[in-house]
Motif scaffolding. Structure first.
Motif, mmCIF file in Angstrom:
data_model
loop_
_atom_site.group_PDB
_atom_site.id
_atom_site.type_symbol
_atom_site.label_atom_id
_atom_site.label_comp_id
_atom_site.label_asym_id
_atom_site.label_seq_id
_atom_site.Cartn_x
_atom_site.Cartn_y
_atom_site.Cartn_z
ATOM 1 N N ALA A 49 -41.588 79.257 -34.638
ATOM 2 C CA ALA A 49 -40.911 80.289 -33.851
ATOM 3 C C ALA A 49 -41.666 81.604 -34.062
ATOM 4 O O ALA A 49 -41.840 82.046 -35.204
ATOM 5 C CB ALA A 49 -39.460 80.422 -34.293
ATOM 6 N N ILE A 50 -42.135 82.204 -32.994
ATOM 7 C CA ILE A 50 -42.962 83.410 -33.108
ATOM 8 C C ILE A 50 -42.592 84.419 -32.025
ATOM 9 O O ILE A 50 -41.908 84.103 -31.055
ATOM 10 C CB ILE A 50 -44.466 83.099 -32.994
ATOM 11 C CG1 ILE A 50 -44.804 82.576 -31.586
ATOM 12 C CG2 ILE A 50 -44.912 82.124 -34.068
ATOM 13 C CD1 ILE A 50 -46.300 82.574 -31.289
ATOM 14 N N THR A 51 -43.085 85.645 -32.214
ATOM 15 C CA THR A 51 -43.138 86.641 -31.150
ATOM 16 C C THR A 51 -44.591 86.712 -30.709
ATOM 17 O O THR A 51 -45.494 86.891 -31.528
ATOM 18 C CB THR A 51 -42.648 88.010 -31.647
ATOM 19 O OG1 THR A 51 -41.284 87.887 -32.059
ATOM 20 C CG2 THR A 51 -42.743 89.051 -30.539
ATOM 21 N N ASP A 79 -42.569 88.101 -25.891
ATOM 22 C CA ASP A 79 -41.558 87.043 -25.819
ATOM 23 C C ASP A 79 -41.380 86.383 -27.179
ATOM 24 O O ASP A 79 -42.346 86.180 -27.923
ATOM 25 C CB ASP A 79 -41.961 85.967 -24.807
ATOM 26 C CG ASP A 79 -41.794 86.403 -23.368
ATOM 27 O OD1 ASP A 79 -41.214 87.489 -23.145
ATOM 28 O OD2 ASP A 79 -42.234 85.657 -22.476
ATOM 29 N N GLN A 80 -40.148 86.025 -27.488
ATOM 30 C CA GLN A 80 -39.854 85.233 -28.682
ATOM 31 C C GLN A 80 -39.704 83.774 -28.242
ATOM 32 O O GLN A 80 -38.908 83.480 -27.358
ATOM 33 C CB GLN A 80 -38.578 85.733 -29.345
ATOM 34 C CG GLN A 80 -38.685 87.183 -29.808
ATOM 35 C CD GLN A 80 -37.392 87.692 -30.412
ATOM 36 O OE1 GLN A 80 -36.939 87.219 -31.458
ATOM 37 N NE2 GLN A 80 -36.782 88.667 -29.768
ATOM 38 N N SER A 112 -50.046 87.717 -33.030
ATOM 39 C CA SER A 112 -48.691 87.150 -32.984
ATOM 40 C C SER A 112 -48.052 87.153 -34.367
ATOM 41 O O SER A 112 -46.824 87.311 -34.494
ATOM 42 C CB SER A 112 -48.730 85.725 -32.415
ATOM 43 O OG SER A 112 -49.146 85.724 -31.062
ATOM 44 N N THR A 116 -44.575 88.933 -34.954
ATOM 45 C CA THR A 116 -43.471 88.138 -35.491
ATOM 46 C C THR A 116 -42.855 88.797 -36.714
ATOM 47 O O THR A 116 -41.622 88.896 -36.836
ATOM 48 C CB THR A 116 -43.966 86.720 -35.833
ATOM 49 O OG1 THR A 116 -44.471 86.102 -34.643
ATOM 50 C CG2 THR A 116 -42.848 85.867 -36.406
ATOM 51 N N ARG A 119 -40.921 91.904 -35.650
ATOM 52 C CA ARG A 119 -39.616 91.581 -35.067
ATOM 53 C C ARG A 119 -38.578 91.297 -36.149
ATOM 54 O O ARG A 119 -37.395 91.670 -36.013
ATOM 55 C CB ARG A 119 -39.763 90.373 -34.137
ATOM 56 C CG ARG A 119 -38.470 89.837 -33.558
ATOM 57 C CD ARG A 119 -37.611 90.894 -32.905
ATOM 58 N NE ARG A 119 -38.263 91.543 -31.794
ATOM 59 C CZ ARG A 119 -37.741 92.560 -31.106
ATOM 60 N NH1 ARG A 119 -36.562 93.050 -31.457
ATOM 61 N NH2 ARG A 119 -38.403 93.113 -30.106
ATOM 62 N N ARG A 120 -38.980 90.691 -37.252
ATOM 63 C CA ARG A 120 -38.038 90.434 -38.344
ATOM 64 C C ARG A 120 -37.526 91.746 -38.938
ATOM 65 O O ARG A 120 -36.330 91.874 -39.241
ATOM 66 C CB ARG A 120 -38.708 89.589 -39.432
ATOM 67 C CG ARG A 120 -39.070 88.179 -39.003
ATOM 68 C CD ARG A 120 -39.747 87.412 -40.136
ATOM 69 N NE ARG A 120 -38.834 87.167 -41.247
ATOM 70 C CZ ARG A 120 -39.216 86.731 -42.436
ATOM 71 N NH1 ARG A 120 -40.512 86.512 -42.677
ATOM 72 N NH2 ARG A 120 -38.330 86.510 -43.392
ATOM 73 N N ASP A 123 -35.169 93.419 -36.328
ATOM 74 C CA ASP A 123 -33.873 92.753 -36.326
ATOM 75 C C ASP A 123 -33.042 93.137 -37.548
ATOM 76 O O ASP A 123 -31.807 93.221 -37.476
ATOM 77 C CB ASP A 123 -34.049 91.237 -36.275
ATOM 78 C CG ASP A 123 -34.545 90.745 -34.922
ATOM 79 O OD1 ASP A 123 -34.520 91.534 -33.951
ATOM 80 O OD2 ASP A 123 -34.985 89.578 -34.845
ATOM 81 N N GLY A 153 -43.660 93.512 -31.144
ATOM 82 C CA GLY A 153 -42.593 93.090 -32.039
ATOM 83 C C GLY A 153 -41.390 94.017 -32.040
ATOM 84 O O GLY A 153 -40.392 93.729 -32.700
#
Length: 281
Positions: A49-51, A79-80, A112, A116, A119-120, A123, A153
Motif C-alpha cells: 500500500a503506497i502513495t 493517489d493512495q 513514492s 508514502t 502521508r503517514r 494522517d 503525500g
C-alpha cells in the motif's frame, strides 16, 4: 501532458541518469539476449500500500529510449493505492524498455517511498490544524523531486533553498552577536520572510521585537511548545522542529503550532516496493 516542475529539467535528468547506467558500453545484456525487433508488454505495479509519486518521470525514461512506446497511466501521483495495484501499462521495443527499467523504477520507488511516509505523518495530525512541512535535508541534486514527493503525500514545502527566505539559526546568531541583531540585519537587507530559530522561551520576545516573521521552535517538548505558542499569541506563524517522530507528532500538533517540519520525510523514507513485470506481447 509531459511532466514539468519549476526549476527541474526533466530532459537533462533523464539523460544524465541513463548515461550513468549505460556508461560507454550500453546495455550489453539486452543487446546480447533480446532480438532487435522484439516487443514486450508489461505493467508497473505496487507490492505494498503506497502513495504514488513519479509516474510522469518513469514515462519520460521509457519514451527517451522508445519514443513510440504506448503507455497508459492507471493512477495519478498523489493517489493512495492498495497492494497489487497496477500503476501503468506499457508496450514497446523490448530492448529499450528493459534498458530504461531500472532508472524508471529507482525514481518511482524513491519518490513514492517519500510520498508514502509523508502521508503517514499527515494522517497522524489530521484535524489538529497543524500543517506538515518538509526541510532542506534532501539528497543533493534531487531536492525538487523529493519536495514534489512530499507534496504528493500531503505536506507543504518549506524553503526550497537558501534564496527564498532567511532562516536565522544558532550559528548565525553566534556570529551576529544576538538574535535581535541578526534579525535587524535581515530586516535592513529588505528580506520579506525572516524565520528565526529559538530553543528557549526568552528568545521569543527579542526575535519578534526585531522583526521576525516566523518562529522555528527547536527541540521543545510539548509543554514548552504550548507556552511558546501562547506567548506568540498568533502574531507570527510558529513551527515545531527537531526530532519529530510518528509517535510524537500528534502531541506536538495539539500544542497549537502552525507548522511541524520533519527532516525524516526525505532523509529516512524507505523505497516503495514497486516492480515492472513484462510478458511477451
Amino acid at each position: 501532458m509531459p511532466f514539468t516542475l519549476d526549476r527541474f529539467d526533466l530532459s537533462a535528468f533523464v539523460a544524465a541518469t541513463l548515461a550513468e547506467d549505460l556508461g560507454d558500453g550500453g546495455d550489453i545484456t539486452s543487446a546480447a539476449v533480446i532480438p532487435a525487433d522484439a516487443v514486450f508488454a508489461g505493467a508497473m505495479d505496487s507490492r505494498d500500500a503506497i502513495t504514488v509519486a513519479g509516474l510522469g518521470i518513469a514515462e519520460a525514461f521509457f519514451r527517451a529510449l522508445d519514443p513510440e512506446v504506448a503507455i497508459e497511466c492507471l493512477v495519478e501521483d498523489g493517489d493512495q493505492v492498495a497492494p497489487g495495484t497496477d500503476l501503468l501499462r506499457l508496450k514497446g521495443r523490448a530492448r529499450a524498455l528493459l534498458t530504461a527499467e531500472r532508472s524508471a523504477l529507482n525514481t518511482v520507488q524513491h519518490l513514492s517511498g517519500i510520498a508514502t511516509l509523508t502521508r503517514r505523518y499527515v494522517d497522524a495530525i489530521a484535524d489538529t490544524g497543524a500543517i506538515l512541512l518538509d526541510t532542506r535535508k534532501t539528497i543533493p541534486g534531487l531536492r525538487v523531486l523529493e519536495k514534489y514527493a512530499t507534496r504528493m503525500g500531503g505536506a507543504q514545502n518549506h524553503r526550497m533553498g537558501l534564496w527564498d527566505a532567511a532562516m536565522i539559526k544558532d550559528n548565525h546568531v553566534g556570529v551576529a552577536g544576538s538574535i535581535g541583531e541578526a534579525v535587524r540585519r535581515a530586516v535592513a537587507a529588505g528580506i520579506a520572510r525572516i524565520i528565526v530559530e529559538v530553543d528557549r522561551i526568552d528568545q521569543i520576545a527579542p526575535a519578534l521585537d526585531a522583526g521576525a516573521t516566523h518562529l522555528l521552535l527547536d527541540n521543545m517538548a510539548p509543554a514548552q511548545l504550548s507556552e511558546a505558542v501562547a506567548l506568540v499569541g498568533g502574531r507570527v506563524p510558529t513551527e515545531a522542529s527537531g526530532g519529530v517522530r510518528l509517535d510524537t507528532i500528534r502531541a506536538i500538533a495539539e500544542t497549537g503550532v502552525t507548522y511541524i517540519s520533519v527532516g525524516r520525510l526525505t532523509q529516512s523514507a524507505p523505497a516503495a516496493d514497486i516492480g515492472l513485470d513484462f510478458a511477451a506481447a
